[in-house]
Write a protein that holds these residues in place. Structure first.
Motif, PDB file in Angstrom:
ATOM      1  N   HIS A  14      13.064   8.743   3.970  1.00 41.61           N
ATOM      2  CA  HIS A  14      12.107   9.667   3.370  1.00 41.61           C
ATOM      3  C   HIS A  14      11.139  10.255   2.016  1.00 41.61           C
ATOM      4  O   HIS A  14      10.416   9.568   1.683  1.00 41.61           O
ATOM      5  CB  HIS A  14      11.824  11.105   4.165  1.00 41.61           C
ATOM      6  N   ILE A  15      12.510  10.160   1.332  1.00 37.26           N
ATOM      7  CA  ILE A  15      12.385   9.577  -0.207  1.00 37.26           C
ATOM      8  C   ILE A  15      11.618   8.546  -0.632  1.00 37.26           C
ATOM      9  O   ILE A  15      11.123   8.830  -1.432  1.00 37.26           O
ATOM     10  CB  ILE A  15      13.481  10.296  -0.729  1.00 37.26           C
ATOM     11  N   TYR A  16      12.544   7.612  -0.606  1.00 39.11           N
ATOM     12  CA  TYR A  16      12.647   6.515  -1.373  1.00 39.11           C
ATOM     13  C   TYR A  16      11.967   5.031  -0.342  1.00 39.11           C
ATOM     14  O   TYR A  16      11.889   4.254  -1.082  1.00 39.11           O
ATOM     15  CB  TYR A  16      14.329   5.940  -1.544  1.00 39.11           C
ATOM     16  N   THR A  73       9.638  -0.525   1.346  1.00 44.86           N
ATOM     17  CA  THR A  73       8.263   0.208   0.872  1.00 44.86           C
ATOM     18  C   THR A  73       8.515   0.691  -0.246  1.00 44.86           C
ATOM     19  O   THR A  73       7.021   1.089  -0.792  1.00 44.86           O
ATOM     20  CB  THR A  73       7.027   1.470   2.719  1.00 44.86           C
ATOM     21  N   GLY A  74       9.177   1.250  -1.063  1.00 44.34           N
ATOM     22  CA  GLY A  74       9.329   1.847  -2.048  1.00 44.34           C
ATOM     23  C   GLY A  74       9.665   0.855  -3.009  1.00 44.34           C
ATOM     24  O   GLY A  74       9.793  -0.479  -2.606  1.00 44.34           O
ATOM     25  N   SER A  75       9.646   1.325  -4.063  1.00 46.96           N
ATOM     26  CA  SER A  75       9.958   0.149  -5.551  1.00 46.96           C
ATOM     27  C   SER A  75      10.430   0.916  -6.785  1.00 46.96           C
ATOM     28  O   SER A  75       9.076   1.646  -6.956  1.00 46.96           O
ATOM     29  CB  SER A  75       8.364  -0.373  -5.674  1.00 46.96           C
ATOM     30  N   GLY A  76      11.413   0.118  -7.392  1.00 45.31           N
ATOM     31  CA  GLY A  76      12.137   1.115  -8.276  1.00 45.31           C
ATOM     32  C   GLY A  76      12.670   2.416  -7.809  1.00 45.31           C
ATOM     33  O   GLY A  76      12.232   3.076  -9.053  1.00 45.31           O
ATOM     34  N   GLY A  77      12.429   2.913  -6.792  1.00 42.04           N
ATOM     35  CA  GLY A  77      13.020   4.170  -6.592  1.00 42.04           C
ATOM     36  C   GLY A  77      11.852   4.902  -5.993  1.00 42.04           C
ATOM     37  O   GLY A  77      12.179   6.168  -5.905  1.00 42.04           O
ATOM     38  N   LYS A  78      10.372   4.436  -5.995  1.00 45.55           N
ATOM     39  CA  LYS A  78       9.549   5.414  -5.694  1.00 45.55           C
ATOM     40  C   LYS A  78       9.388   4.672  -4.527  1.00 45.55           C
ATOM     41  O   LYS A  78       8.760   3.613  -3.817  1.00 45.55           O
ATOM     42  CB  LYS A  78       8.820   5.500  -6.992  1.00 45.55           C
ATOM     43  N   LYS A  79       8.843   5.393  -3.005  1.00 43.44           N
ATOM     44  CA  LYS A  79       8.227   5.553  -2.491  1.00 43.44           C
ATOM     45  C   LYS A  79       6.664   5.476  -2.074  1.00 43.44           C
ATOM     46  O   LYS A  79       6.072   5.610  -3.405  1.00 43.44           O
ATOM     47  CB  LYS A  79       8.272   6.184  -1.409  1.00 43.44           C
ATOM     48  N   LYS A  80       6.102   4.218  -1.877  1.00 41.44           N
ATOM     49  CA  LYS A  80       4.511   3.930  -1.718  1.00 41.44           C
ATOM     50  C   LYS A  80       4.136   4.229  -0.549  1.00 41.44           C
ATOM     51  O   LYS A  80       2.594   3.369   0.002  1.00 41.44           O
ATOM     52  CB  LYS A  80       4.346   2.492  -2.186  1.00 41.44           C
ATOM     53  N   GLY A  81       4.714   4.169   0.829  1.00 43.89           N
ATOM     54  CA  GLY A  81       4.062   4.884   1.407  1.00 43.89           C
ATOM     55  C   GLY A  81       5.647   4.525   3.128  1.00 43.89           C
ATOM     56  O   GLY A  81       6.546   4.987   2.925  1.00 43.89           O
TER      57      GLY A  81
END
Length: 440
Positions: free
Chosen positions: A268-270, A342-350
Motif C-alpha cells: 500500500h505504501i511503497y 510500481t515504486g521507485s526509490g521508496g516512493k509508490k507511483k501507482g
C-alpha cells in the motif's frame, strides 16, 4: 582484579554506617579527614565504573556463545564479500534462457527452497540462494541440499536475512527481478520453546527484506511463503482465501498472519508487488525431519512407538498433504504471473499487485491413514500410541480450497499421498544408507 581487592580492603577498613564516624573537635583535622574521605570515595567510584565498563565490554562475547537461539546470533558471523565472492554470485544468477528472470531465493537450503531453486535453474532462470543454515534441525541435511544445488549451478550465500548490509550488497551485485522469500522459522510446537526465533525470522527478517526492496530502483516482485496455519481455529471447510484468519492457534501461525498484514502495508505504501502462498502440509524427498511423515518413518524403522493424535471424542485428525512437486509448480506459477512493482526509490507511483493463494491438495487424509500407508511401504508394523491432540498449536484438520490458484496460476496438484509417500520412502532409505543409518 587488583582494583576489586583494593575495593574490598577499603570496604573492610571503613565503618559500616556514617553514624559510627567519631567526630573530632579540631577544625584542621576535620578538613583533612574530609578531603581524605573524598579522595577515597572518588577512587572507589572510578574503580566501580571500571568494573561495570569491563562487564559490558565482555558481555557480547558471552551472549554470542549461545548457539541455540537464532534471535541472539550475531549477524557478523558470516563471511561474504570480495571479488571472488561477487564472481560466484554473478555466475549463479546468470540467466540462461530467453526472457528468464533473476531470482533471489531465501531459505534456499530448506526443503521447499531447494526444490524451487533447482526447478528455476533447470528452466534457465538466474538463481542465487541465501540461507543461515541454523540448527533448528540437523544442519547436515541442509548441507546435503546445498551440495545438490551446487551441482546444478546454484550458489547459496551463507547469511541472515536480518543482515541489511548483506542484502543491499546482493542487490548491488545482481539487480534481481524477483525474490522468492522462503526463509522462515518453521514448526508449530517449537514456538513454545523458542518464541524469539519466530519473531526474529518471520517478522523482523521479512521487514528487513521489504525495507531493502522498497528502496531499490527498480523494485523486485516478491513471492513469499505464508502458511495454512493462518486459518487457525477456523471451522469452515474447505479453507478459502476469503475466510477469517484472525484466530491463530500458535505463535508460528501468528507470525505468518503478521507477515500477511506487513505485506499489505508495504504494498500500500511503497508499491511493492507481493504474492503470499499458504502452503498446506508439504511433504516429499529432502523433507524436514520435524514433520510427522518424516519422523514416523524413522521411528517405525527403529521399532519405536509413534504418537498418533486424535481429537476430542475420538475425532479424526486430518491434513491436506501436498507433494513437493505440486508446491513447486505453484511457486513457479506465482513468480511467472507476478506483476512488476510500481515504486521507485521508496516512493509508490501507482497501485501494485497484492495476492494470497492456497497451495494444497484438496484431499485431506487422516493421520491414521498416513501411518497405514507408511506401514505398507516400509513393510513394518507401526507401534501406534494413540494420544489426545495436545494444546500446543496443532489444529484438528486442514483442507484447501484452491480454485483461486487454479484460475490465476494454472495450479493443479497431481500427486496423491500414496504416490508421494512412495517417492519419499525411496529417497529416505537411499539417503540413510538403505535404512541402516535410520535404525542406528
Amino acid at each position: 582484579m587488583s582494583q576489586l581487592k583494593q575495593m574490598s580492603h577499603n570496604d573492610n577498613s571503613a565503618p559500616s554506617t556514617p553514624g559510627k564516624f567519631k567526630i573530632e573537635k579540631s577544625p584542621y583535622f576535620n578538613r583533612t579527614r574530609w578531603h581524605s574521605s573524598l579522595a577515597k570515595l572518588t577512587l572507589w567510584s572510578f574503580a566501580f565504573l571500571a568494573v561495570i565498563l569491563i562487564f559490558f565490554l565482555r558481555s557480547p562475547s558471552s551472549s554470542a556463545s549461545l548457539p541455540t537461539d537464532p534471535s541472539r546470533r550475531s549477524l557478523r558471523t558470516y563471511n561474504w564479500g570480495g571479488s571472488a565472492w561477487e564472481k560466484r554470485v554473478r555466475s549463479s544468477a546468470r540467466v540462461r534462457s530467453r526472457n528468464g528472470m533473476t531470482v533471489l531465493v531465501t531459505g534456499a537450503a530448506g526443503f521447499v527452497g531447494t526444490h524451487v531453486a533447482s526447478a528455476l535453474k533447470r528452466r534457465g532462470d538466474g538463481v542465487l540462494g541465501l540461507d543461515s543454515f541454523n540448527d533448528y534441525y540437523d544442519p547436515s541435511l541442509k548441507r546435503a541440499r546445498q551440495a545438490l544445488l551446487e551441482r546444478t549451478g546454484v550458489y547459496i550465500v551463507e547469511g541472515d536475512i536480518n543482515d541489511e548490509a548483506l542484502l543491499r550488497k546482493l542487490f548491488e551485485v545482481v539487480p534481481f527481478t524477483h525474490v522468492m522469500h522462503l526463509a522462515a522459522q518453521a514448526g508449530v510446537r517449537y514456538a513454545m520453546e523458542n518464541p524469539g526465533s519466530y519473531v526474529h525470522s518471520n517478522i523482523a527478517g521479512f521487514v528487513n527484506l521489504l525495507e531493502v526492496c522498497k528502496s531499490l530502483n527498480p523494485q523486485p516482485a516478491i513471492v513469499w511463503a505464508s502458511s495454512s496455519s493462518v486459518y487457525g481455529l477456523n471451522t469452515k471447510v474447505p479453507f478459502s482465501e476469503r475466510d477469517r484468519t484472525d484466530q491463530p492457534a500458535s505463535l508460528y501461525a501468528a507470525t505468518k498472519k503478521a507477515g500477511e498484514e506487513i505485506a499489505h502495508t508495504y504494498n500500500h505504501i511503497y508499491g511493492l508487488s507481493l504474492t503470499g502462498l499458504r502452503f498446506f502440509t508439504v511433504y516429499g524427498p529432502w523433507g524436514r525431519p520435524d514433520m510427522a511423515y518424516f519422523f514416523f518413518t524413522k521411528d517405525i524403522l527403529k521399532g519405536k512407538p509413534i504418537p498418533v493424535f486424535e481429537a476430542a471424542n475420538h475425532g479424526t485428525v486430518a491434513r491436506d498433504f501436498t507433494y513437493i512437486d505440486d508446491i513447486v509448480r505453484g511457486c513457479l506459477g506465482a513468480l511467472d504471473t507476478a506483476e512488476k512493482s510500481t515504486g521507485s526509490g521508496g516512493k509508490k507511483k501507482g497501485p501494485a499487485q497484492l495476492r494470497v493463494f492456497n497451495l494444497g491438495n484438496t484431499s485431506p487424509v487422516p493421520v491414521s491413514e498416513l501411518v497405514s500407508i507408511l506401514e505398507r511401504l516400509l513393510k513394518v508394523k507401526a507401534k501406534r500410541n494413540i494420544m489426545r491432540l495436545p494444546r500446543n498449536g496443532d489444529v484438528q484438520f486442514t483442507h484447501a480450497n484452491i480454485s483461486y490458484a487454479q484460475r490465476e496460476l494454472g495450479y493443479k496438484p497431481t500427486t496423491d499421498l500414496q504416490t508421494g509417500l512412495k517417492k519419499f520412502v525411496r529417497w529416505y532409505l537411499n539417503y540413510y544408507s538403505g535404512g541402516k543409518k535410520a535404525v542406528e
